[in-house]
Design a protein around this motif. Structure first.
Motif, PDB file in Angstrom:
ATOM      1  N   UNK A 151       0.840  -1.262   0.036  1.00 10.18           N
ATOM      2  CA  UNK A 151       0.005  -0.042   0.138  1.00 10.18           C
ATOM      3  C   UNK A 151       0.871   1.202   0.327  1.00 10.18           C
ATOM      4  N   UNK A 152       1.940   1.127   0.610  1.00  9.72           N
ATOM      5  CA  UNK A 152       3.078   2.202   0.486  1.00  9.72           C
ATOM      6  C   UNK A 152       4.114   2.397  -0.624  1.00  9.72           C
TER       7      UNK A 152
ATOM      8  N   UNK B 235      -7.279  -8.772 -15.110  1.00 10.49           N
ATOM      9  CA  UNK B 235      -7.418  -8.260 -13.732  1.00 10.49           C
ATOM     10  C   UNK B 235      -8.606  -8.939 -13.329  1.00 10.49           C
ATOM     11  N   UNK B 236      -8.840  -9.178 -11.834  1.00 13.78           N
ATOM     12  CA  UNK B 236     -10.057  -9.856 -11.342  1.00 13.78           C
ATOM     13  C   UNK B 236      -9.698 -11.127 -10.799  1.00 13.78           C
ATOM     14  N   UNK B 237     -10.901 -11.816 -10.548  1.00 17.77           N
ATOM     15  CA  UNK B 237     -10.953 -13.305  -9.919  1.00 17.77           C
ATOM     16  C   UNK B 237     -10.767 -14.157 -11.065  1.00 17.77           C
ATOM     17  N   UNK B 238     -10.098 -15.245 -11.079  1.00 16.98           N
ATOM     18  CA  UNK B 238     -10.005 -16.153 -12.166  1.00 16.98           C
ATOM     19  C   UNK B 238      -9.632 -17.443 -11.852  1.00 16.98           C
TER      20      UNK B 238
ATOM     21  N   UNK C 175       4.821   3.231  -4.055  1.00 16.67           N
ATOM     22  CA  UNK C 175       4.276   4.074  -4.955  1.00 16.67           C
ATOM     23  C   UNK C 175       4.496   3.605  -6.534  1.00 16.67           C
ATOM     24  N   UNK C 176       5.574   2.870  -6.239  1.00 14.36           N
ATOM     25  CA  UNK C 176       6.134   2.176  -7.663  1.00 14.36           C
ATOM     26  C   UNK C 176       5.232   0.866  -8.061  1.00 14.36           C
ATOM     27  N   UNK C 177       4.373   0.374  -7.138  1.00 15.22           N
ATOM     28  CA  UNK C 177       3.625  -0.931  -7.468  1.00 15.22           C
ATOM     29  C   UNK C 177       2.616  -0.373  -8.560  1.00 15.22           C
ATOM     30  N   UNK C 178       2.313  -1.244  -9.493  1.00 21.43           N
ATOM     31  CA  UNK C 178       1.153  -0.962 -10.305  1.00 21.43           C
ATOM     32  C   UNK C 178       0.466  -2.404 -10.659  1.00 21.43           C
ATOM     33  N   UNK C 179       1.069  -3.680 -10.078  1.00 23.09           N
ATOM     34  CA  UNK C 179       0.300  -4.908 -10.308  1.00 23.09           C
ATOM     35  C   UNK C 179       0.592  -5.827  -9.170  1.00 23.09           C
ATOM     36  N   UNK C 180      -0.632  -6.444  -8.820  1.00 18.17           N
ATOM     37  CA  UNK C 180      -0.469  -7.492  -7.617  1.00 18.17           C
ATOM     38  C   UNK C 180      -1.059  -8.803  -8.118  1.00 18.17           C
ATOM     39  N   UNK C 181      -0.462  -9.909  -8.010  1.00 20.14           N
ATOM     40  CA  UNK C 181      -1.093 -11.290  -8.385  1.00 20.14           C
ATOM     41  C   UNK C 181      -1.036 -12.137  -7.244  1.00 20.14           C
ATOM     42  N   UNK C 182      -2.131 -12.656  -6.699  1.00 17.24           N
ATOM     43  CA  UNK C 182      -2.169 -13.264  -5.574  1.00 17.24           C
ATOM     44  C   UNK C 182      -2.750 -14.674  -5.904  1.00 17.24           C
ATOM     45  N   UNK C 183      -1.973 -15.821  -5.536  1.00 14.69           N
ATOM     46  CA  UNK C 183      -2.366 -17.225  -5.754  1.00 14.69           C
ATOM     47  C   UNK C 183      -3.412 -17.608  -4.442  1.00 14.69           C
ATOM     48  N   UNK C 184      -4.496 -17.852  -4.860  1.00 14.01           N
ATOM     49  CA  UNK C 184      -5.594 -18.456  -3.771  1.00 14.01           C
ATOM     50  C   UNK C 184      -5.983 -19.683  -4.319  1.00 14.01           C
ATOM     51  N   UNK C 185      -7.032 -20.358  -4.000  1.00 13.89           N
ATOM     52  CA  UNK C 185      -7.424 -21.758  -3.962  1.00 13.89           C
ATOM     53  C   UNK C 185      -8.751 -22.133  -4.533  1.00 13.89           C
TER      54      UNK C 185
ATOM     55  N   UNK D  78      -9.590  -1.708  -2.477  1.00 19.28           N
ATOM     56  CA  UNK D  78     -10.361  -0.371  -2.188  1.00 19.28           C
ATOM     57  C   UNK D  78      -9.294   0.837  -1.910  1.00 19.28           C
ATOM     58  N   UNK D  79      -8.287   0.609  -1.184  1.00 19.53           N
ATOM     59  CA  UNK D  79      -7.333   1.625  -0.734  1.00 19.53           C
ATOM     60  C   UNK D  79      -6.526   1.865  -1.867  1.00 19.53           C
ATOM     61  N   UNK D  80      -6.031   0.924  -2.780  1.00 20.80           N
ATOM     62  CA  UNK D  80      -5.303   1.276  -3.911  1.00 20.80           C
ATOM     63  C   UNK D  80      -6.008   0.827  -5.143  1.00 20.80           C
ATOM     64  N   UNK D  81      -6.784   1.757  -5.718  1.00 20.67           N
ATOM     65  CA  UNK D  81      -7.565   1.584  -6.837  1.00 20.67           C
ATOM     66  C   UNK D  81      -6.631   1.670  -8.153  1.00 20.67           C
ATOM     67  N   UNK D  82      -5.614   2.284  -7.985  1.00 22.08           N
ATOM     68  CA  UNK D  82      -4.584   2.317  -9.014  1.00 22.08           C
ATOM     69  C   UNK D  82      -3.698   0.833  -9.491  1.00 22.08           C
ATOM     70  N   UNK D  83      -3.919   0.026  -8.587  1.00 19.17           N
ATOM     71  CA  UNK D  83      -2.981  -1.158  -8.650  1.00 19.17           C
ATOM     72  C   UNK D  83      -3.915  -2.177  -9.405  1.00 19.17           C
TER      73      UNK D  83
END
Length: 327
Positions: free
Chosen positions: A98-99, A219-222, A101-111, A155-160
């Motif tokens: 969240x802190x 983006x989104x849940x896949x 500024x360089x971050x523009x993409x997040x990928x999370x492995x769920x199940x 919600x806190x980082x809509x730019x990511x």
């Protein structure tokens, strides 16, 4: 990238480090990886520690791939440690993201286990559906909490740009998971009167889907799963394993009995999944992510579990061959 000391994370780090569109990869984990991660640079850090924020800021990370959610208590050294790493670790990582500024993409492995398993489940779970009976314990419950934290971060980082991958059970050579423990039992317990549906994702396809997600704009849940669905009994036949029927309400006793009879380990918390199974709709995987698995569910089970016969058979196999249903 987090979780590079485990097999999926290490292979993904290596594949990304060889990708033409990726300049460099920094792999993070609390212990050094026992395998090659290619040209990726390893940084020993615990995601529960604020040092992860320094790594992200100093290296000007633009993409975070979070694979640091642990499947079994065995890998973490106990259930308490597992939950702390999965939930608190993810919370700390997202706070650091969240802190940044360089971050523009997040990928999370769920199940896919976040959909639960119940008799009221639909034939196929799409990404917009909610579980009829939410998971209440273990890794599935941790994954639900991880997804909740990811929604809060969105919600806190809509730019990511955020991609959340709900994967089917992964299987591959060298992997040890609750699924592999079950398939490698000398006789597989199957609930009487039930035959749950299962999907499996090959390890190679899991790595490819993570690389595709990290380098694409989807983006989104896949949902991510191999083609095809088999029942538990069909899967046992593909793997060449005998089955032993058991009464579901006696799952705890079956666990103890299986160990005593040297049939193998059986996690009684998996019994609902064995009864009702679960299937994932993968339309979004193909149309939005543009990803197609190379291996079907049948091929994966046959390749990963079918080539590992146990010989000579144990006394438990002899018993199960008399009371089981190998047909």
């Amino acid at each position: 990238m987090t979780g590079v000391s485990r097999l999926v994370g290490g292979l993904t780090a290596r594949a990304l480090s060889e990708h033409d569109d990726v300049d460099r990869v920094i792999g993070v984990d609390s212990v050094p990886p026992p395998h090659s991660i290619g040209s990726a640079r390893f940084v020993r850090a615990d995601i529960r520690n604020p040092i992860i924020g320094k790594v992200i800021r100093q290296e000007q990370v633009d993409t975070v791939v979070h694979l640091g959610v642990i499947t079994t208590p065995r890998q973490a050294g106990g259930r308490t440690a597992q939950k702390e790493i999965n939930v608190i670790g993810t919370m700390q990582l997202l706070a650091a993201c969240q802190k940044a500024e360089s971050l523009n993409r997040l990928v999370v492995k769920s199940t896919g286990a976040v959909y639960g398993a119940s008799p009221r489940d639909p034939a196929m779970f799409t990404e917009d559906m909610t579980p009829r009976r939410a998971p209440t314990a273990g890794f599935p419950r941790d994954s639900v909490e991880v997804e909740n934290y990811v929604r809060g971060f969105a919600r806190r980082r809509p730019d990511v740009d955020i991609t959340l991958l709900r994967m089917a059970n992964i299987a591959g050579p060298g992997m040890r998971t609750p699924l592999s423990d079950y398939f490698r039992m000398r006789a597989m317990p199957v609930p009487m009167g039930y035959d749950g549906r299962i999907q499996v994702l090959h390890l190679d396809d899991a790595v490819r889907s993570l690389v595709t997600s990290a380098t694409s704009e989807a983006t989104g849940i896949i949902n991510i799963a191999g083609d095809g669905i088999v029942t538990v009994r069909q899967a046992a036949r593909l793997a060449g394993r005998p089955t032993v029927p058991f009464v579901p309400v006696l799952a705890g006793a079956v666990t103890s009995g299986a160990r005593a009879a040297r049939l193998g380990a059986f996690d009684s918390s998996q019994w609902q999944w064995l009864c009702y199974g679960r299937a994932l709709d993968t339309t979004r995987m193909r149309e939005l992510l543009g990803f197609t698995p190379d291996h079907t569910t049948r091929d994966t089970i046959r390749e990963v579990f079918g080539a590992d016969p146990v010989w000579p058979p144990s006394p438990g196999v002899a018993i199960s061959s008399l009371i089981g249903d190998r047909s």
